[in-house]
Design a protein around this motif. Sequence first.
Motif, mmCIF file in Angstrom:
data_model
loop_
_atom_site.group_PDB
_atom_site.id
_atom_site.type_symbol
_atom_site.label_atom_id
_atom_site.label_comp_id
_atom_site.label_asym_id
_atom_site.label_seq_id
_atom_site.Cartn_x
_atom_site.Cartn_y
_atom_site.Cartn_z
ATOM 1 N N ARG A 110 0.736 -1.201 -0.021
ATOM 2 C CA ARG A 110 0.141 -0.049 0.021
ATOM 3 C C ARG A 110 0.962 1.231 -0.129
ATOM 4 N N ALA A 111 0.543 2.011 -1.063
ATOM 5 C CA ALA A 111 1.299 3.358 -1.123
ATOM 6 C C ALA A 111 0.893 4.092 -2.422
ATOM 7 N N ARG A 112 0.829 5.560 -2.115
ATOM 8 C CA ARG A 112 0.089 6.060 -3.350
ATOM 9 C C ARG A 112 1.012 6.047 -4.308
ATOM 10 N N GLY A 217 5.837 10.964 -5.129
ATOM 11 C CA GLY A 217 4.657 10.827 -3.840
ATOM 12 C C GLY A 217 4.974 9.856 -2.879
#
Lengths: 268, 218
Positions: A110-112, A217
């Motif tokens: 999970r990461a942008r 990001g």
Amino acid sequence: MNAQEKTMDVTLRVWRQKGPDQPGRFVSYAAKGVTPEMSFFEALDTINEGLVAKGEDAIAFDHDCREGICGTCCLTIEGQPHGPDQAATGCQLHMRAYKDGDAITIEPFRARAFPVIKDLVVDRSALDRVMASGGFVSVNTGSAGEANAILVPKDKAEAAMDAAACIGCGACVAACPNASAMLFVSAKVSQFALLPQGGPERDRRVLAMQRQMDLEGFGNCSNEGECEAVCPKEVKLANIARLNREYIRAMFWSHEVHPKVDLEGQEE
Amino acid sequence: MRWLCDFLNSSIGKKISVGLAGLFLCGFVVPHLLGNLLLFVGMAQFNAYAHFLQANPLTPAAELGLLALFLLHGTVALWARWQNWRARPVGYDTVASKGGRTIGSRTMTYTAFLVLAFLILHVAMFKYGWGSAFHDEELFQRVMDFFRNPWIAGGYALALIGLGLHLSHGFESAFQTLGVNHPKYTPFIKVLGVLFAVAVAGAFAAIPIWACFLGGAK
């Protein structure tokens, strides 16, 4: 020993998401008759065979070498990127780590900067763009030269190799509470900074890779150390300290300034 | 000066700013603590020290410098925290640490706000006499008057434990941020960080506990 006695039934709670902009949800699948010798991915394969036989969509998950060297797999298993084993990738995890009746939650990294493509597959090309921004040596190497033409101290060579062991899997980003890519970038900066061949471009390199990392990001490093703990190749936090030193050196002691780059890594 | 904006805007520049300002603040805490420990020595000695600081023409400049350090440390850290929050828009269903985080590092944001709230009250009460019955009493008297209230004394002790937790991660972390990581002295810095946190929190918290609960403010 009777193999029949050693099988187990586990429940896999898997994140299913049809596409990048689709909503996702957890779906539970029963994996029956799993043996301890099976790899975790073979248990997933077994479920997928059942799904395909029923005409349903198989669970998408990234994998390639299945021996811990390619860095393709990207599962978060029970809240831990690559699962519970130390210094191992998800593909090296075996079902002997679990017992009959266990319910195991599987999520994507999970990461942008790592958008989900489908189910458990994420797009990690942000790491490739960081490499393209400066993770190279701009010389025409030609054919292999005399190995001792440039002497490298053994301790430096060892440290550079330890940093170069990074397989770019992105588990450091996935485990970081801030989704920071600092351990990855520090390993890639270190492998060049430690060797004489990386010297001429070291200032320009660290500024370019740092800039690209921020543009993608990723979050900011706050020295939590979760990255080091999950790294399948045991890349050390000392590399992040080296990255910081390289950055300070480039910023305050060199003539280089940050290159202006857009998101594609192209210099303006 | 574009490079300076680039520095402050970069993820590494932000952490260096926060870490360096944090270390300077650690440097402030030590003489502040030593001065406060004069409370245990006696009323006359503590009041003389307070008069010396109040009469010193450099004190307002030092206070402004301190305020600037706090603002830099706090605003840059908050900015980084906001970016970190945005860096993971979809969180995990299950999170299990593999051993990197400590209780100090986990609670940095919470202890930061606890210390901020404490500092505002602390300056208002002791510097400006907010909530005090008098406004011209000697500082020793003011400290003891406040700490006779068990709620104030307890709140102070709690906030200082928060500061200790903050330092238990922050001190060591600042060295890593400045690139100081070496097998020869990193183990020493880690131990020193914990000792510093325990010593600062323990010694500061000892003052209200002594004053309120051990009969110091009689």
